[in-house]
Design a protein around this motif. Sequence first.
Motif, PDB file in Angstrom:
ATOM      1  N   HIS A  22       0.709  -1.201   0.025  1.00 16.30           N
ATOM      2  CA  HIS A  22       0.007  -0.101   0.085  1.00 16.30           C
ATOM      3  C   HIS A  22       0.821   1.417   0.128  1.00 16.30           C
ATOM      4  O   HIS A  22       2.035   1.074   0.010  1.00 16.30           O
ATOM      5  N   LYS A 273      -1.922  -2.572   7.401  1.00 12.07           N
ATOM      6  CA  LYS A 273      -2.886  -3.598   6.981  1.00 12.07           C
ATOM      7  C   LYS A 273      -3.412  -4.144   7.913  1.00 12.07           C
ATOM      8  O   LYS A 273      -4.798  -4.464   8.088  1.00 12.07           O
ATOM      9  N   ILE A 279      -4.662   2.262   1.604  1.00 14.45           N
ATOM     10  CA  ILE A 279      -4.854   2.401   0.239  1.00 14.45           C
ATOM     11  C   ILE A 279      -3.878   1.558  -0.576  1.00 14.45           C
ATOM     12  O   ILE A 279      -2.592   1.849  -0.542  1.00 14.45           O
ATOM     13  N   ALA A 280      -4.206   0.511  -1.208  1.00 19.21           N
ATOM     14  CA  ALA A 280      -3.362  -0.392  -1.789  1.00 19.21           C
ATOM     15  C   ALA A 280      -3.023   0.286  -3.218  1.00 19.21           C
ATOM     16  O   ALA A 280      -3.675   1.048  -3.829  1.00 19.21           O
ATOM     17  N   ARG A 282      -2.703  -1.166  -5.910  1.00 19.30           N
ATOM     18  CA  ARG A 282      -3.400  -1.532  -7.026  1.00 19.30           C
ATOM     19  C   ARG A 282      -4.907  -1.409  -6.503  1.00 19.30           C
ATOM     20  O   ARG A 282      -5.718  -2.190  -7.436  1.00 19.30           O
ATOM     21  N   GLU A 283      -5.306  -0.465  -5.745  1.00 16.58           N
ATOM     22  CA  GLU A 283      -6.754  -0.345  -5.509  1.00 16.58           C
ATOM     23  C   GLU A 283      -7.309   0.484  -6.713  1.00 16.58           C
ATOM     24  O   GLU A 283      -6.802   1.347  -7.256  1.00 16.58           O
ATOM     25  N   GLN A 287     -12.147   3.686  -6.205  1.00 16.97           N
ATOM     26  CA  GLN A 287     -12.524   3.207  -4.810  1.00 16.97           C
ATOM     27  C   GLN A 287     -11.550   4.125  -3.882  1.00 16.97           C
ATOM     28  O   GLN A 287     -11.911   4.378  -2.880  1.00 16.97           O
ATOM     29  N   VAL A 288     -10.387   4.404  -4.409  1.00 19.72           N
ATOM     30  CA  VAL A 288      -9.263   5.294  -3.884  1.00 19.72           C
ATOM     31  C   VAL A 288     -10.050   6.740  -3.647  1.00 19.72           C
ATOM     32  O   VAL A 288     -10.045   7.180  -2.263  1.00 19.72           O
ATOM     33  N   LYS A 291     -12.727   6.449  -0.891  1.00 16.02           N
ATOM     34  CA  LYS A 291     -12.079   6.243   0.449  1.00 16.02           C
ATOM     35  C   LYS A 291     -11.535   7.630   0.922  1.00 16.02           C
ATOM     36  O   LYS A 291     -11.707   8.042   2.106  1.00 16.02           O
ATOM     37  N   GLN A 361      -0.323   1.435 -11.668  1.00 11.32           N
ATOM     38  CA  GLN A 361      -1.191   0.310 -11.941  1.00 11.32           C
ATOM     39  C   GLN A 361      -1.133  -0.109 -13.285  1.00 11.32           C
ATOM     40  O   GLN A 361      -1.230  -1.270 -13.597  1.00 11.32           O
TER      41      GLN A 361
END
Length: 405
Positions: A22, A273, A279-280, A282-283, A287-288, A291, A361
């Motif tokens: 992340h 984690k 925030i990963a 590769r999220e 969605q990022v 969040k 990504q």
Amino acid sequence: MNDQLPAAGRVVSGMRPSGALHLGHYHGVLKNWLQLQQQTECLFFAADWHALTTHYENPGQIAQLTFEMVIDWLAVGIDPNQATIFVQSQVPEHAELHLLLSMITPLSWLERVPTYKDQQEKLKERDLATYGFLGYPVLQSADILIYHGTRVPVGEDQVAHVELTREIARRFNHLFGRETNLEQRIEEALQRLDPKTVRRYRELRQRYQEQGDGEALTAARGLVEAQSVLAPDERHRLLGYLEGGARQILVEPQALLTSAPRLPGMDGQKMSKSYGNTIALREPLDQVAQKLRTMPTDPARVRRIDPGEPARCPVWGLHQVYSDETMQNWVQTGCRTAGIGCLDCKKPLIEAITAELAPIQARAREFTEDRARVNTILAEGAERAREQAGATITEVRQAMGLRAS
Ligand code: TRP
Ligand code: SF4
């Protein structure tokens, strides 16, 4: 972002495969690796055996997690042409050195390593009263010493492990680095160098031994390292002789702490984690953004017209990492005067973070679609690592009186 940039030396660092990396990993560790790989020789590996010390009961995911972690490394720009990237268990020499070092490591040294008790407390649901878990830092020492690593970038919690590594190396050299005909061997090694270098070596050694001049020691080490005509054992003998009698077979490494600002997670605690606040890398970007939009702010700022205080707001922690001074001033003033709303405040962060993640990504996608390429990188990395590790193991076997093969 790094306080003590190494001018030279060999960097060794491992990371346990524990799930999707992340932004905390990116800002805390990987950006530092990216810098180091440009400056000096680096070996970066996935510590899958270390993962097994705590997760031996359900190992099913380790290979997959390892693979995905390496994709994250490659996606952020860890470059197999600059650094040696590999998986620990593909270099079995680490295990042999671990075994041999275990012979000389006092139990008391291991029992007093702070992480030993801490982790047992923290992971109460697991049975960590195992031989492997106690030996965790010995395995880590082997990881480092097998490459004669001199710098080990680690977090605060790992400094004690690097310290133990130094103690083990010192003990090893003390026990096995003594030679009966040392003086003669030193002369033999020196004969292979040009007279000017020899004069300088003697001069620097004398300055260190008589006056404790640390700069002279550093200069002398540099001088010896630069002599490419020397065989490894000759080089180590000359290095060891600088400080005393024992040949320096294993090199004492130093921890390299980063001064990267701690990245807050979505709840304001450190991003991690185990807090579920990450925030990963590769999220999905929508969605990022979501969040960030729903991230809590200063609890006192209930309505848009209420003034806020950035010091009480986790969003401000992100601005400290991502925003320049002008933007930071805008936030401070706007927040305290209720001149801006929290969504206004978050907007530039959403832009900065998604802009940072998008190219990462895209590269990650390339690697997930070409697993063969990742496997080749890892195979080549392991091969390179094994060459170096093999040379050390041969010396160690000889020093410990085992037949050299
Ligand atoms: N123990 C380290 C961690 O938990 C990982 C690790 C294993 C490591 N071997 C290493 C780090 C060698 C530096 C050098 O983070
Ligand atoms: Fe936090 Fe920004 Fe809202 Fe102030 S304006 S409370 S710093 S999000």
